[in-house]
Design a protein around this motif. Sequence first.
Motif, PDB file in Angstrom:
ATOM      1  N   ARG A 264     -13.108 -25.788  15.728  1.00 40.78           N
ATOM      2  CA  ARG A 264     -12.289 -26.980  15.494  1.00 40.78           C
ATOM      3  C   ARG A 264     -11.443 -27.249  16.727  1.00 40.78           C
ATOM      4  O   ARG A 264     -10.758 -26.358  17.239  1.00 40.78           O
ATOM      5  N   GLY A 265     -11.512 -28.470  17.240  1.00 42.72           N
ATOM      6  CA  GLY A 265     -10.711 -28.879  18.376  1.00 42.72           C
ATOM      7  C   GLY A 265      -9.928 -30.138  18.059  1.00 42.72           C
ATOM      8  O   GLY A 265     -10.011 -30.661  16.940  1.00 42.72           O
ATOM      9  N   PRO A 266      -9.195 -30.675  19.022  1.00 44.49           N
ATOM     10  CA  PRO A 266      -8.416 -31.888  18.776  1.00 44.49           C
ATOM     11  C   PRO A 266      -9.282 -33.076  18.361  1.00 44.49           C
ATOM     12  O   PRO A 266      -8.816 -33.972  17.647  1.00 44.49           O
TER      13      PRO A 266
ATOM     14  N   CYS B 133     -22.878 -31.061  23.978  1.00 44.74           N
ATOM     15  CA  CYS B 133     -22.049 -30.880  22.789  1.00 44.74           C
ATOM     16  C   CYS B 133     -21.202 -32.129  22.557  1.00 44.74           C
ATOM     17  O   CYS B 133     -21.058 -32.984  23.443  1.00 44.74           O
ATOM     18  N   ALA B 134     -20.636 -32.232  21.368  1.00 41.98           N
ATOM     19  CA  ALA B 134     -19.745 -33.348  21.044  1.00 41.98           C
ATOM     20  C   ALA B 134     -18.801 -32.912  19.942  1.00 41.98           C
ATOM     21  O   ALA B 134     -19.146 -32.061  19.112  1.00 41.98           O
ATOM     22  N   PHE B 135     -17.596 -33.485  19.950  1.00 39.26           N
ATOM     23  CA  PHE B 135     -16.669 -33.269  18.852  1.00 39.26           C
ATOM     24  C   PHE B 135     -16.862 -34.388  17.827  1.00 39.26           C
ATOM     25  O   PHE B 135     -17.022 -35.557  18.184  1.00 39.26           O
ATOM     26  N   ALA B 136     -16.838 -34.023  16.549  1.00 36.62           N
ATOM     27  CA  ALA B 136     -17.024 -35.016  15.489  1.00 36.62           C
ATOM     28  C   ALA B 136     -16.094 -34.702  14.330  1.00 36.62           C
ATOM     29  O   ALA B 136     -16.010 -33.553  13.879  1.00 36.62           O
ATOM     30  N   GLY B 137     -15.413 -35.730  13.851  1.00 37.74           N
ATOM     31  CA  GLY B 137     -14.563 -35.577  12.683  1.00 37.74           C
ATOM     32  C   GLY B 137     -15.386 -35.602  11.405  1.00 37.74           C
ATOM     33  O   GLY B 137     -16.589 -35.896  11.421  1.00 37.74           O
TER      34      GLY B 137
ATOM     35  N   ARG C  78     -20.270 -37.107   8.200  1.00 40.28           N
ATOM     36  CA  ARG C  78     -20.878 -37.666   6.989  1.00 40.28           C
ATOM     37  C   ARG C  78     -21.776 -38.856   7.305  1.00 40.28           C
ATOM     38  O   ARG C  78     -22.839 -39.010   6.711  1.00 40.28           O
ATOM     39  N   ALA C  79     -21.355 -39.695   8.243  1.00 39.28           N
ATOM     40  CA  ALA C  79     -22.046 -40.963   8.435  1.00 39.28           C
ATOM     41  C   ALA C  79     -22.864 -41.070   9.716  1.00 39.28           C
ATOM     42  O   ALA C  79     -23.783 -41.885   9.781  1.00 39.28           O
ATOM     43  N   GLY C  80     -22.541 -40.266  10.743  1.00 38.17           N
ATOM     44  CA  GLY C  80     -23.177 -40.496  12.029  1.00 38.17           C
ATOM     45  C   GLY C  80     -24.118 -39.429  12.514  1.00 38.17           C
ATOM     46  O   GLY C  80     -25.207 -39.737  13.005  1.00 38.17           O
TER      47      GLY C  80
ATOM     48  N   THR D  70     -16.925 -31.040   6.579  1.00 35.85           N
ATOM     49  CA  THR D  70     -16.572 -32.350   6.015  1.00 35.85           C
ATOM     50  C   THR D  70     -15.458 -32.243   5.006  1.00 35.85           C
ATOM     51  O   THR D  70     -14.765 -33.214   4.734  1.00 35.85           O
ATOM     52  N   GLY D  71     -15.254 -31.031   4.473  1.00 31.16           N
ATOM     53  CA  GLY D  71     -14.135 -30.829   3.563  1.00 31.16           C
ATOM     54  C   GLY D  71     -12.819 -30.582   4.296  1.00 31.16           C
ATOM     55  O   GLY D  71     -11.768 -30.522   3.673  1.00 31.16           O
ATOM     56  N   GLY D  72     -12.925 -30.453   5.624  1.00 34.79           N
ATOM     57  CA  GLY D  72     -11.725 -30.324   6.450  1.00 34.79           C
ATOM     58  C   GLY D  72     -11.126 -28.942   6.494  1.00 34.79           C
ATOM     59  O   GLY D  72      -9.997 -28.765   6.912  1.00 34.79           O
ATOM     60  N   SER D  73     -11.900 -27.937   6.057  1.00 34.05           N
ATOM     61  CA  SER D  73     -11.355 -26.580   6.028  1.00 34.05           C
ATOM     62  C   SER D  73     -11.078 -26.074   7.439  1.00 34.05           C
ATOM     63  O   SER D  73     -11.857 -26.296   8.340  1.00 34.05           O
ATOM     64  N   GLN D  74      -9.981 -25.368   7.602  1.00 37.28           N
ATOM     65  CA  GLN D  74      -9.555 -24.894   8.918  1.00 37.28           C
ATOM     66  C   GLN D  74      -9.921 -23.442   9.167  1.00 37.28           C
ATOM     67  O   GLN D  74      -9.931 -22.988  10.303  1.00 37.28           O
TER      68      GLN D  74
END
Length: 352
Positions: free
Chosen positions: A240-242, A321-325, A330-332, A347-351
């Motif tokens: 997980r990054g910014p 590589c790429a960062f993705a939220g 979910r969509a891209g 996708t659940g945002g777990s840290q």
Amino acid sequence: MPTLEPIAPALLPWFYKNARALPFRADPTPYHVWVSEIMLQQTRVAAALEHYRRFMQALPTVADLAACGEEQLFKLWEGLGYYSRARNLQKAARIVCETWGGRLPASYEELLRLPGVGEYTAGAIGSIAFGLPVPAVDGNVLRVFSRLYNDPGNIMDPAVKKAFTVRVMEHQPPAAPGDYNQALMELGALVCLPGGAPQCCACPLARLCRARAAGTQLGLPVKTKPKARRVQPITVLLVRGPGGWLLQKRPDTGLLAGLWQPVLFEGALTRAQAAAALADLGVRASLGGALPPAKHVFSHIEWHMAGWYATAAAGTAPAGCAFAGPEQLRAGYALPGAFKVYKALMTGGSQG
């Protein structure tokens, strides 16, 4: 071996009464039949239906499929597996547009020339969409005929499959080749089931079935046992990054070619080895809690996955590589089903 009496008089009425209501049957255009048959290769009908609906909504014509971007294509295919099917589907769509103006050819031989279209798929498209008197022999049909004729031949043997195909065609009614082929597939899918579950009491051909008469149906069909799959340990890091979660794009060739994945290394790495591998990748990160283990079975290999969460310091994603939220995931970005456990965590945002 003597030929059975005609099976179509009993088989077709059963099919018309019991056939599942499927969207590609309701509107069996060549394009619909083609896409559905490619999706259904090594995939259960229930798993393919929602993908089929989304695919047709997004790409309603051969021309739309030919022009579709790779990321969108893979996203539409996400979860079906065997992504080479999607690549071949698009290659074939482009050939169809360039050669036949966007309409699939009404020729068994020309259909066979298309990427990803083998004898079964060409037969299914030809008979169902164009009414051509051609066979469509898949595993279901081989199982049905193995039992009907009480034939101990190994259905993995090309010569045996060819002989079975001749029998299939001996029973095909010239006026209804598509319905006949679908009826055989449906019988194998719903009644003449594999293993110890054939439902002979519900079979319209039970009276004719030589294996049932001999009590040998549970031992048929005969086929070569598959080779044992190789087990491959895999270390997964959810970084997980910014800018979100770090994804890697797989190489353009080989397993899951060109698809996105979490950061992954072959082998069961220790925590220190995983941190060093991340640094070698160009990612400065600290490792957190352990990930749940997961397993994914491919045709020839099993991935046994485990690993850790990691938190990356500020910086750009390394090459490839790429960062993705979560919403982009979910969509891209299309992540193969092998990573569904880890995609759910991201996708659940777990840290971690």
